[in-house]
Design a protein around this motif. Structure first.
Motif, PDB file in Angstrom:
ATOM      1  N   CYS A   1       0.822  -1.218   0.000  1.00 58.24           N
ATOM      2  CA  CYS A   1       0.000   0.000   0.000  1.00 58.24           C
ATOM      3  C   CYS A   1       0.856   1.268   0.000  1.00 58.24           C
ATOM      4  O   CYS A   1       0.397   2.334  -0.430  1.00 58.24           O
ATOM      5  CB  CYS A   1      -0.924   0.010   1.218  1.00 58.24           C
TER       6      CYS A   1
ATOM      7  N   ILE B   1       3.947   5.425  -2.969  1.00 58.74           N
ATOM      8  CA  ILE B   1       3.593   6.775  -2.517  1.00 58.74           C
ATOM      9  C   ILE B   1       4.736   7.733  -2.872  1.00 58.74           C
ATOM     10  O   ILE B   1       5.897   7.471  -2.544  1.00 58.74           O
ATOM     11  CB  ILE B   1       3.332   6.792  -1.002  1.00 58.74           C
ATOM     12  N   ASP B   2       4.415   8.832  -3.523  1.00 59.98           N
ATOM     13  CA  ASP B   2       5.432   9.802  -3.918  1.00 59.98           C
ATOM     14  C   ASP B   2       6.201  10.304  -2.687  1.00 59.98           C
ATOM     15  O   ASP B   2       5.595  10.687  -1.678  1.00 59.98           O
ATOM     16  CB  ASP B   2       4.795  11.003  -4.621  1.00 59.98           C
TER      17      ASP B   2
ATOM     18  N   LYS C   1      -6.461   2.521   1.134  1.00 66.61           N
ATOM     19  CA  LYS C   1      -6.342   3.042  -0.225  1.00 66.61           C
ATOM     20  C   LYS C   1      -5.283   4.144  -0.314  1.00 66.61           C
ATOM     21  O   LYS C   1      -5.104   4.934   0.619  1.00 66.61           O
ATOM     22  CB  LYS C   1      -7.693   3.584  -0.695  1.00 66.61           C
ATOM     23  N   GLU C   2      -4.618   4.193  -1.464  1.00 73.55           N
ATOM     24  CA  GLU C   2      -3.554   5.164  -1.673  1.00 73.55           C
ATOM     25  C   GLU C   2      -4.037   6.595  -1.475  1.00 73.55           C
ATOM     26  O   GLU C   2      -3.323   7.433  -0.923  1.00 73.55           O
ATOM     27  CB  GLU C   2      -2.976   4.990  -3.088  1.00 73.55           C
ATOM     28  N   GLU C   3      -5.250   6.886  -1.911  1.00 70.19           N
ATOM     29  CA  GLU C   3      -5.764   8.256  -1.800  1.00 70.19           C
ATOM     30  C   GLU C   3      -5.854   8.698  -0.344  1.00 70.19           C
ATOM     31  O   GLU C   3      -5.631   9.872  -0.013  1.00 70.19           O
ATOM     32  CB  GLU C   3      -7.140   8.376  -2.456  1.00 70.19           C
ATOM     33  N   PHE C   4      -6.157   7.769   0.564  1.00 66.73           N
ATOM     34  CA  PHE C   4      -6.247   8.112   1.983  1.00 66.73           C
ATOM     35  C   PHE C   4      -4.855   8.329   2.583  1.00 66.73           C
ATOM     36  O   PHE C   4      -4.657   9.202   3.429  1.00 66.73           O
ATOM     37  CB  PHE C   4      -6.981   7.017   2.755  1.00 66.73           C
TER      38      PHE C   4
ATOM     39  N   VAL D   1      -2.226   9.418   0.949  1.00 67.07           N
ATOM     40  CA  VAL D   1      -1.785  10.717   0.438  1.00 67.07           C
ATOM     41  C   VAL D   1      -2.443  11.852   1.220  1.00 67.07           C
ATOM     42  O   VAL D   1      -1.785  12.841   1.594  1.00 67.07           O
ATOM     43  CB  VAL D   1      -2.090  10.831  -1.066  1.00 67.07           C
ATOM     44  N   SER D   2      -3.730  11.721   1.499  1.00 64.61           N
ATOM     45  CA  SER D   2      -4.446  12.753   2.251  1.00 64.61           C
ATOM     46  C   SER D   2      -3.883  12.916   3.660  1.00 64.61           C
ATOM     47  O   SER D   2      -3.767  14.036   4.175  1.00 64.61           O
ATOM     48  CB  SER D   2      -5.934  12.408   2.335  1.00 64.61           C
ATOM     49  N   CYS D   3      -3.520  11.811   4.283  1.00 64.08           N
ATOM     50  CA  CYS D   3      -2.949  11.872   5.631  1.00 64.08           C
ATOM     51  C   CYS D   3      -1.601  12.582   5.631  1.00 64.08           C
ATOM     52  O   CYS D   3      -1.318  13.414   6.504  1.00 64.08           O
ATOM     53  CB  CYS D   3      -2.816  10.473   6.223  1.00 64.08           C
TER      54      CYS D   3
ATOM     55  N   LYS E   1      -0.553  14.776   3.436  1.00 64.30           N
ATOM     56  CA  LYS E   1      -0.796  16.187   3.127  1.00 64.30           C
ATOM     57  C   LYS E   1      -1.301  16.934   4.357  1.00 64.30           C
ATOM     58  O   LYS E   1      -0.840  18.055   4.659  1.00 64.30           O
ATOM     59  CB  LYS E   1      -1.811  16.306   1.990  1.00 64.30           C
TER      60      LYS E   1
END
Length: 231
Positions: free
Chosen positions: A40, A44-45, A114-117, A119-121, A123
């Motif tokens: 997971c 991640i960038d 999920k990757e989007e979550f 990334v949001s964390c 950020k």
């Protein structure tokens, strides 16, 4: 872009799953729970380092799993876990690369974040200091006395169920863990350690698919979720 690391504690037992194998090393649909959790975070960038605190007698197994997931941009490292989750994470913190700026902690037993979550964390933590993935509670919660008499019914609209990852600036999580260890304080999660030194933490909306595998019924749910992830 800020450089990132994640500590994935994998030293938990499989007792409540009815297994002699630590739950991170149980397979779900052809992959260990730990492998799924590591995957997971691999893409991640800005991810620089993934650290896995593991049971002493599973360190070689953990290193083998990591060797099969080697990444050119991400360093995968295994350290020995401690008697408590908090001590395992501290062992991970001690080997953080000096260039890391944001640090996530993610339970190995949550293999479907999920990757989007994620990334949001990251950020949110970059902007706010700390971030916790979670979902609003959907059931009524009761506070009870020792004799199980109901004491209070908290207002549900203000209650959230905390998940992981929980992400913090590096200095903040280091200070929080050092303070807790010096004062022999054991918290229920990483954010609780940050909160006690007056660090700011913000909730990030996640989803119920990010379940924590704890009981046999969770394994059945995980198999169902894995079918979708394997497609």
């Amino acid at each position: 872009m800020k450089s990132k690391a994640v500590i994935i504690p994998a030293a938990g037992s499989g007792t409540r799953l009815g297994s002699d194998v630590p739950k991170a090393f149980i397979e779900v649909s052809g992959k260990t729970i730990l492998q799924r959790s590591i995957e997971c975070f691999l893409n991640i960038d800005g991810m620089m380092q993934i650290i896995i605190p593991a049971p002493k007698n599973y360190i070689s197994t953990c290193k083998r799993i990591c060797s099969e997931l080697e990444s050119r941009s991400v360093s995968l490292e295994v350290v020995e876990g401690g008697a408590e989750r908090q001590y395992s994470i501290w062992n991970g913190i001690k080997v953080l690369n000096s260039g890391v700026e944001l640090v996530a902690v993610h339970d190995a037993a949550r293999p479907f974040v999920k990757e989007e979550f994620i990334v949001s964390c990251f950020k949110t933590a970059d902007e706010f200091g700390g971030a916790v993935l979670g979902i609003p509670v959907k059931d009524t919660i009761k506070e009870v006395k020792e004799n199980l008499e109901v004491k209070n019914t908290p207002e549900r609209s203000s209650l959230w169920q905390a998940q992981t990852p929980q992400v913090f600036t590096k200095d903040l999580i280091v200070d929080a863990y050092r303070s807790a260890l010096e004062e022999e304080f054991l918290g229920t999660d990483d954010a609780s350690l940050v909160e006690r030194i007056d660090g700011k933490v913000k909730m990030v909306m996640g989803d119920s698919e990010n379940l924590k595998i704890t009981y046999p019924v969770d394994l059945k749910m995980a198999e169902t979720i894995a079918e979708g992830w394997n497609e």
